[in-house]
Design a protein around this motif. Structure first.
Motif, PDB file in Angstrom:
ATOM      1  N   ALA A 167      26.635  30.947  40.554  1.00  0.00           N
ATOM      2  CA  ALA A 167      25.752  30.669  41.690  1.00  0.00           C
ATOM      3  C   ALA A 167      26.275  31.317  42.971  1.00  0.00           C
ATOM      4  CB  ALA A 167      25.623  29.161  41.890  1.00  0.00           C
ATOM      5  N   PHE A 168      27.607  31.350  43.117  1.00  0.00           N
ATOM      6  CA  PHE A 168      28.127  31.819  44.399  1.00  0.00           C
ATOM      7  C   PHE A 168      27.943  33.312  44.634  1.00  0.00           C
ATOM      8  CE2 PHE A 168      29.386  27.528  44.693  1.00  0.00           C
ATOM      9  CZ  PHE A 168      29.327  27.282  46.060  1.00  0.00           C
ATOM     10  N   ALA A 169      27.695  34.042  43.546  1.00  0.00           N
ATOM     11  CA  ALA A 169      27.355  35.452  43.739  1.00  0.00           C
ATOM     12  C   ALA A 169      26.066  35.539  44.544  1.00  0.00           C
ATOM     13  CB  ALA A 169      27.190  36.136  42.390  1.00  0.00           C
ATOM     14  N   GLY A 170      25.150  34.609  44.289  1.00  0.00           N
ATOM     15  CA  GLY A 170      23.885  34.583  45.022  1.00  0.00           C
ATOM     16  C   GLY A 170      24.099  34.224  46.483  1.00  0.00           C
ATOM     17  N   VAL A 171      24.971  33.235  46.708  1.00  0.00           N
ATOM     18  CA  VAL A 171      25.251  32.821  48.087  1.00  0.00           C
ATOM     19  C   VAL A 171      25.826  34.007  48.859  1.00  0.00           C
ATOM     20  CG1 VAL A 171      26.579  31.259  49.548  1.00  0.00           C
ATOM     21  CG2 VAL A 171      25.643  30.444  47.368  1.00  0.00           C
ATOM     22  N   GLU A 172      26.742  34.697  48.178  1.00  0.00           N
ATOM     23  CA  GLU A 172      27.373  35.842  48.826  1.00  0.00           C
ATOM     24  C   GLU A 172      26.345  36.906  49.197  1.00  0.00           C
ATOM     25  OE1 GLU A 172      30.656  38.219  46.819  1.00  0.00           O
ATOM     26  OE2 GLU A 172      31.307  36.119  46.689  1.00  0.00           O
ATOM     27  N   PHE A 173      25.484  37.194  48.229  1.00  0.00           N
ATOM     28  CA  PHE A 173      24.477  38.217  48.472  1.00  0.00           C
ATOM     29  C   PHE A 173      23.569  37.814  49.633  1.00  0.00           C
ATOM     30  CE2 PHE A 173      21.061  41.098  47.988  1.00  0.00           C
ATOM     31  CZ  PHE A 173      21.645  42.205  47.398  1.00  0.00           C
ATOM     32  N   TYR A 174      23.328  36.533  49.704  1.00  0.00           N
ATOM     33  CA  TYR A 174      22.421  35.987  50.726  1.00  0.00           C
ATOM     34  C   TYR A 174      23.048  36.067  52.116  1.00  0.00           C
ATOM     35  CZ  TYR A 174      19.450  32.248  52.813  1.00  0.00           C
ATOM     36  OH  TYR A 174      18.601  31.494  53.582  1.00  0.00           O
ATOM     37  N   LEU A 175      24.339  35.742  52.191  1.00  0.00           N
ATOM     38  CA  LEU A 175      24.911  35.520  53.516  1.00  0.00           C
ATOM     39  C   LEU A 175      25.735  36.671  54.079  1.00  0.00           C
ATOM     40  CD1 LEU A 175      25.896  31.759  53.221  1.00  0.00           C
ATOM     41  CD2 LEU A 175      23.837  32.784  54.165  1.00  0.00           C
ATOM     42  N   ILE A 176      26.314  37.500  53.201  1.00  0.00           N
ATOM     43  CA  ILE A 176      27.192  38.539  53.743  1.00  0.00           C
ATOM     44  C   ILE A 176      26.383  39.587  54.496  1.00  0.00           C
ATOM     45  CG2 ILE A 176      28.843  40.354  53.123  1.00  0.00           C
ATOM     46  CD1 ILE A 176      30.231  38.381  51.578  1.00  0.00           C
ATOM     47  N   PRO A 177      26.713  39.795  55.755  1.00  0.00           N
ATOM     48  CA  PRO A 177      25.904  40.708  56.562  1.00  0.00           C
ATOM     49  C   PRO A 177      26.062  42.159  56.114  1.00  0.00           C
ATOM     50  CG  PRO A 177      27.435  39.437  57.940  1.00  0.00           C
ATOM     51  CD  PRO A 177      27.820  39.203  56.530  1.00  0.00           C
ATOM     52  N   ASP A 178      24.963  42.847  56.091  1.00  0.00           N
ATOM     53  CA  ASP A 178      25.005  44.266  55.757  1.00  0.00           C
ATOM     54  C   ASP A 178      24.208  44.997  56.838  1.00  0.00           C
ATOM     55  OD1 ASP A 178      24.822  46.758  54.803  1.00  0.00           O
ATOM     56  OD2 ASP A 178      24.020  46.231  52.835  1.00  0.00           O
ATOM     57  N   LEU A 179      24.942  45.440  57.859  1.00  0.00           N
ATOM     58  CA  LEU A 179      24.264  46.005  59.028  1.00  0.00           C
ATOM     59  C   LEU A 179      23.492  47.279  58.717  1.00  0.00           C
ATOM     60  CD1 LEU A 179      26.898  45.278  61.807  1.00  0.00           C
ATOM     61  CD2 LEU A 179      24.613  44.292  61.576  1.00  0.00           C
ATOM     62  N   ASP A 180      23.938  47.983  57.674  1.00  0.00           N
ATOM     63  CA  ASP A 180      23.254  49.238  57.340  1.00  0.00           C
ATOM     64  C   ASP A 180      21.802  49.042  56.963  1.00  0.00           C
ATOM     65  OD1 ASP A 180      25.569  50.456  57.769  1.00  0.00           O
ATOM     66  OD2 ASP A 180      26.132  50.681  55.645  1.00  0.00           O
ATOM     67  N   LYS A 181      21.506  47.832  56.501  1.00  0.00           N
ATOM     68  CA  LYS A 181      20.127  47.611  56.033  1.00  0.00           C
ATOM     69  C   LYS A 181      19.160  47.323  57.178  1.00  0.00           C
ATOM     70  CE  LYS A 181      20.571  46.597  51.254  1.00  0.00           C
ATOM     71  NZ  LYS A 181      21.280  45.430  50.754  1.00  0.00           N
ATOM     72  N   ILE A 182      19.710  47.106  58.369  1.00  0.00           N
ATOM     73  CA  ILE A 182      18.827  46.764  59.479  1.00  0.00           C
ATOM     74  C   ILE A 182      18.169  48.023  60.048  1.00  0.00           C
ATOM     75  CG2 ILE A 182      18.706  45.626  61.739  1.00  0.00           C
ATOM     76  CD1 ILE A 182      19.389  43.698  59.563  1.00  0.00           C
ATOM     77  N   THR A 183      16.938  48.251  59.628  1.00  0.00           N
ATOM     78  CA  THR A 183      16.173  49.397  60.115  1.00  0.00           C
ATOM     79  C   THR A 183      15.058  48.861  61.024  1.00  0.00           C
ATOM     80  OG1 THR A 183      14.678  49.182  58.273  1.00  0.00           O
ATOM     81  CG2 THR A 183      16.553  50.639  57.945  1.00  0.00           C
ATOM     82  N   PRO A 184      14.381  49.753  61.736  1.00  0.00           N
ATOM     83  CA  PRO A 184      13.269  49.273  62.569  1.00  0.00           C
ATOM     84  C   PRO A 184      12.244  48.485  61.762  1.00  0.00           C
ATOM     85  CG  PRO A 184      13.776  51.542  63.106  1.00  0.00           C
ATOM     86  CD  PRO A 184      14.652  51.185  61.943  1.00  0.00           C
ATOM     87  N   LYS A 185      12.030  48.903  60.524  1.00  0.00           N
ATOM     88  CA  LYS A 185      11.039  48.203  59.708  1.00  0.00           C
ATOM     89  C   LYS A 185      11.478  46.768  59.423  1.00  0.00           C
ATOM     90  CE  LYS A 185       8.514  48.575  55.430  1.00  0.00           C
ATOM     91  NZ  LYS A 185       9.051  48.596  54.101  1.00  0.00           N
ATOM     92  N   VAL A 186      12.772  46.610  59.150  1.00  0.00           N
ATOM     93  CA  VAL A 186      13.307  45.278  58.878  1.00  0.00           C
ATOM     94  C   VAL A 186      13.188  44.396  60.122  1.00  0.00           C
ATOM     95  CG1 VAL A 186      15.415  44.017  58.334  1.00  0.00           C
ATOM     96  CG2 VAL A 186      14.815  46.050  57.018  1.00  0.00           C
ATOM     97  N   VAL A 187      13.477  44.990  61.271  1.00  0.00           N
ATOM     98  CA  VAL A 187      13.364  44.238  62.519  1.00  0.00           C
ATOM     99  C   VAL A 187      11.930  43.764  62.706  1.00  0.00           C
ATOM    100  CG1 VAL A 187      13.596  44.345  65.030  1.00  0.00           C
ATOM    101  CG2 VAL A 187      15.244  45.524  63.575  1.00  0.00           C
ATOM    102  N   SER A 188      10.978  44.657  62.470  1.00  0.00           N
ATOM    103  CA  SER A 188       9.585  44.262  62.676  1.00  0.00           C
ATOM    104  C   SER A 188       9.164  43.209  61.642  1.00  0.00           C
ATOM    105  CB  SER A 188       8.688  45.503  62.689  1.00  0.00           C
ATOM    106  OG  SER A 188       7.713  45.459  61.714  1.00  0.00           O
ATOM    107  N   ASN A 189       9.671  43.320  60.400  1.00  0.00           N
ATOM    108  CA  ASN A 189       9.381  42.280  59.395  1.00  0.00           C
ATOM    109  C   ASN A 189       9.929  40.926  59.805  1.00  0.00           C
ATOM    110  OD1 ASN A 189       8.074  43.754  57.580  1.00  0.00           O
ATOM    111  ND2 ASN A 189       9.798  44.072  56.189  1.00  0.00           N
TER     112      ASN A 189
END
Ligand code: TRP
Length: 473
Positions: free
Chosen positions: A193-215
């Protein structure tokens, strides 16, 4: 008229009802998956900032307009604009939008109800099968279920604000929290289960694109019931002793917490079911996740818990989603009902009958448009895709007109009603309000950058949905 208007019995009652409206299917599944795919902790942080910086002031403004006028959105816009016909139109839009959203949300709720009945009656293996969803959405059971859902919503609404809406929320919201927490605790004890928690919570700044911001911004805006006329209507039922800004903060906090906690259930469950899952490949839509994916996960639990326990857990989950959906449905149907009562002088019963007749008819057609009747299923096409009646209603009202309504309320409050009046209203029930930072911020932001942000979402949605053009890549 306003002397006899019904009120919520207390601040807590109002907060539960408004939070019940805001917490919906999107919180429970849409949000967690969106967050996991779009940068985890970084997305969560951004979402929280949007809730505070953009959504909270709009929420406060809607509640204040409602309480000031003690009227439905049409009456409220008319009164505060001194019957300016332009603004009456904005009010009318705030009645039509919830009416149409009620139609498609009824269809979703009916699907959930059918799944709940299957899970409770020991048919988890069926709803976990590959063909189940396709069969369910075109089965005649839907019509019986629609009658059951409509009867429940009518039962709640017919008793009015205090004995209906508020009492419903007082029962369903605590039940919802308890079920959610129990499921989280259970899911976190599963292997991996904790693999899921990790995936959920660990920040990945590279994924923050303008599209993500607007979503993130649109998700926050929609999740909080903004732009639907709901908070104007519910606001019209709060007493003058209630502190609006304080209540709005709690509603926003509750909605966001439920969305956040739901992630601690959904993602660990997914990882435990399939340790090698790549969440980026999960479908964006909450719908396919709830109806196709999650039942499989519950069924897979039978290896460790047995079939009965797996069915119990699935039943709890669907009951949770069902409660969340019902409290939202109640709030959205109350808007046109309040309009009919205030403006057309109908009794509550008559207004409900009018609503159920028309919404029922449209919901019936919308159910048929999910595959049962061809011309409704491929009703039209735009943005390069064929669209059913269901898609058309979602695109037009949920995606497009909602931000437009949000834009209108900001402009209305800042430039027609004026900040001064807004502050006066907000100071009733909170005498110190106008001295707070939140007051100054709300006044400034509502008249400046919030409408700009909301307008950008609106333009982006129109371009993307109807013209297939992406501003944000
Ligand atoms: N938060 C809801 C969801 O996640 C969206 C929503 C807010 C809603 N208010 C509503 C849906 C009223 C239907 C009716 O699904």
């Amino acid at each position: 008229m306003s002397a006899s208007r019904e009120h919520f019995s207390s601040r807590l009652g109002f907060i539960l009802a408004a939070a019940g409206s805001a917490v919906g299917i999107g919180n429970l599944v849409g949000f967690p998956v969106n967050a996991a795919k779009n940068g985890g902790g970084a997305f969560l942080l951004m979402y929280a900032i949007f809730v505070i910086v953009i959504c909270l002031p709009v929420m406060i403004a809607e509640m204040a307009v409602g309480r000031k006028t003690a009227k439905n959105p049409v009456g409220a816009y008319a009164q505060l604009s001194e019957n300016d016909s332009k603004w009456r139109l904005a009010g009318l839009l705030s009645i039509i939008t919830p009416f149409m959203i009620a139609v498609f949300y009824t269809v979703l709720t009916v699907w959930i109800f059918v799944y709940l009945v299957f899970a409770v009656s020991g048919n988890l293996d069926y709803i976990a099968s590959a063909t189940a969803f396709g069969e369910v959405i075109s089965s005649p059971y839907l019509f019986i279920s629609m009658i059951a859902v409509a009867a429940l919503v009518r039962f709640i609404l017919v008793s009015g604000v205090k004995d209906g809406i508020e009492r419903g929320a007082r029962i369903m919201m605590p039940a919802l929290f308890i079920m959610l927490i129990l499921l989280v605790i259970f899911v976190l004890t599963l292997d991996n289960a904790f693999a899921g928690v990790e995936f959920y919570l660990i920040p990945d700044l590279d994924k923050i694109t303008p599209k993500v911001v607007s979503n993130a911004l649109s998700q926050a805006f929609f999740s909080l019931s903004l732009g639907m006329g709901i908070l104007i209507t519910y606001g019209s039922y709060i007493t003058k002793e209630t502190d609006i800004a304080g209540s709005a903060k709690l509603v926003a906090l509750t909605d966001t917490s439920v969305a956040f906690i739901a992630g601690l259930m959904v993602l660990p469950a997914i990882f435990s079911f399939n340790p090698n899952v790549n969440p980026n490949e999960l479908s964006d839509s909450g719908v396919s996740l709830i109806f196709n994916y999650l039942p499989k996960i519950f069924l897979a639990l039978q290896d460790s818990t047995g079939y009965v326990m797996a069915s119990v857990l699935a039943s709890v989950f669907f009951l949770l989603v069902f409660f969340a959906a019902i409290t939202s449905l109640v709030s959205i149907i109350e808007v046109p009902v309040a309009y009919l009562i205030d403006e057309k002088k109908q009794t509550r019963k008559k207004a409900l009958n009018t609503m159920f007749l028309w919404a029922g008819l449209l919901a019936f057609l919308t159910i048929l448009s999910a595959g049962m009747v061809d011309w409704l299923t491929s009703l039209t096409s735009y943005g390069g895709k064929s669209r059913s009646l269901f898609d058309l209603i979602t695109d037009m009202f949920y995606d497009t007109i909602l931000p437009l309504n949000g834009l209108l309320i900001c402009l209305f409050v800042s430039y027609r009603w004026k900040s001064q009046k807004l502050n006066e209203e907000l100071s009733i029930g909170n005498a110190e309000f106008s001295k707070t930072f939140l007051a100054k911020y709300t006044n400034f932001a509502l008249g400046t950058f919030i409408p700009v942000f909301v307008a950008v979402i609106f333009i982006d949605t129109v371009a993307r949905t109807y013209f297939g053009y992406n501003f944000f890549g």
